[in-house]
Scaffold this motif. Structure first.
Motif, PDB file in Angstrom:
ATOM      1  N   VAL A 186       7.226 -30.076  17.149  1.00 15.37           N
ATOM      2  CA  VAL A 186       6.641 -28.863  16.408  1.00 15.37           C
ATOM      3  C   VAL A 186       7.517 -28.731  15.057  1.00 15.37           C
ATOM      4  CG1 VAL A 186       6.632 -26.497  16.553  1.00 15.37           C
ATOM      5  CG2 VAL A 186       5.891 -27.849  18.675  1.00 15.37           C
ATOM      6  N   GLN A 206       5.796 -30.799  12.314  1.00 22.80           N
ATOM      7  CA  GLN A 206       4.534 -30.086  11.799  1.00 22.80           C
ATOM      8  C   GLN A 206       4.718 -29.022  11.315  1.00 22.80           C
ATOM      9  OE1 GLN A 206       1.819 -29.162  14.879  1.00 22.80           O
ATOM     10  NE2 GLN A 206       0.548 -28.188  13.778  1.00 22.80           N
ATOM     11  N   GLN A 219       5.412 -27.341  23.791  1.00 16.40           N
ATOM     12  CA  GLN A 219       4.967 -27.677  22.785  1.00 16.40           C
ATOM     13  C   GLN A 219       3.966 -26.702  22.070  1.00 16.40           C
ATOM     14  OE1 GLN A 219       4.107 -31.696  22.170  1.00 16.40           O
ATOM     15  NE2 GLN A 219       2.552 -31.259  20.457  1.00 16.40           N
ATOM     16  N   GLN A 276       3.879 -24.073  19.064  1.00 19.97           N
ATOM     17  CA  GLN A 276       2.737 -24.260  18.110  1.00 19.97           C
ATOM     18  C   GLN A 276       2.153 -22.818  17.862  1.00 19.97           C
ATOM     19  OE1 GLN A 276       0.863 -27.702  19.904  1.00 19.97           O
ATOM     20  NE2 GLN A 276       1.409 -28.931  18.077  1.00 19.97           N
TER      21      GLN A 276
END
Length: 333
Positions: free
Chosen positions: A67, A70, A250, A254
């Protein structure tokens, strides 16, 4: 916006008036959110995870790695893991919030070993103090709490008032007998934790997302109350984000990261011809949509802020760097 003379002129004349020189502008999103990851590293995080031989701690690190990779370019992440020793001490943040902080956060998490109690109220207070002292007044501020148990470590809990025990031998809870159970150390610190979270939300405008890891099943009601007090409950079966394995953690991280990335784009000045503004993201046209389903629109009649909606907003919230530009037509003098 500010002039960006390095951009091309394709399509400008179609919206311009004769004798006008319309300009291209690079638009800036609202300031990125400042977020502390408040991570429980108590001894129970060494318990087996959903997929042994991995522990809860190892599953947390794996989810964090993905995460942060990202979203670290779009959110100013920082870290406060707690406790800071093998008992109840809680220090300030170990990694101050900043853009592209993923490697620093993971490096610290990989260096430490789960141990100690769960001083959640103190940890949230310390993380919030850093946001108050170092944060930008223009940036939204958040805490993301990830814990695998109920809060404790409040030595001032009053045993005579009756407390929920977090010790294997309940008759000794909230006493100094045996020595491993010192005063309120193993009492559930629910009241103070809710007060801290409510105060941060109401007074400091610092909201807290709550993630309950495996091991929190007996604290569902408290975690729901904490999520509500923190100001960011999710719409679902629980107000907090349950995460019993790496994939669920996760997904929770997110979802939270997306929610703190703003689709608001403030303008330094209102356009002369607001109906002739054209917006582009990564070179593709974003249509104006006054129904707010998919495209952009002004937030009010001042024309000083643009908001993206629907898939256009989703694209802006994917954690990547995007080039958002606009063409402003002008008035002939």
């Amino acid at each position: 916006p500010g002039p960006d003379t390095g951009l091309g002129d394709a399509g400008l004349n179609s919206d311009a008036l004769a004798g006008c020189d319309p300009k291209n502008f690079t638009l800036q999103q609202a300031p990125p959110a400042e977020v502390y990851l408040v991570v429980d590293r108590s001894g129970s995080m060494n318990d087996p995870g959903a997929v042994p031989p991995a522990t809860r701690w190892e599953e947390l690190l794996a989810a964090m790695d993905l995460v942060l990779g990202q979203f670290q370019g779009a959110i100013r992440f920082g870290l406060l893991s707690y406790p800071s020793n093998d008992e109840c001490n809680t220090s300030g943040p170990q990694v101050r919030f900043d853009i592209n902080n993923g490697a620093a956060i993971l490096a610290h998490l990989e260096e430490i070993t789960p141990a100690g109690g769960t001083p959640t109220a103190a940890a949230l207070n310390n993380a919030a103090s850093s946001l108050r002292a170092l944060g930008s007044p223009e940036s939204p501020r958040f805490l993301i709490l990830a814990t695998d148990g109920g809060p404790n470590c409040n030595y001032f809990n009053d045993a005579s008032a009756g407390c929920s025990c977090q010790y294997a031998t309940p008759e000794w809870c909230c006493t100094n007998n045996p020595s491993a159970c010192v005063f309120g150390y193993t009492c559930l610190d629910d009241t103070q934790t809710l007060d801290v979270m409510g105060g941060l939300h109401d007074t400091d405008l610092i909201d807290t997302f709550v993630i309950g890891l495996a091991g929190t099943e007996e604290y569902v009601n408290l975690l729901n109350a904490m999520a509500v007090a923190g100001g960011r409950p999710q719409a679902g079966l629980t107000s907090y984000y349950p995460a019993n394995n790496q994939a669920e953690l996760q997904a929770a991280l997110q979802s939270i990261a997306v929610s703190v990335i703003s689709c608001s784009i403030p303008l330094e000045e209102a356009p002369d011809l607001p109906d002739l503004v054209r917006v582009f993201m990564d070179g593709d046209t974003v249509v104006r949509d006054v129904s707010h389903q998919n495209g952009w629109d002004y937030t009010d009649a001042s024309h000083l802020e643009i908001m993206l909606y629907g898939p256009a907003c989703d694209g802006l919230q994917d954690g990547q760097v995007h080039d958002v530009t606009a063409t402003f037509a002008c008035v002939v003098n």
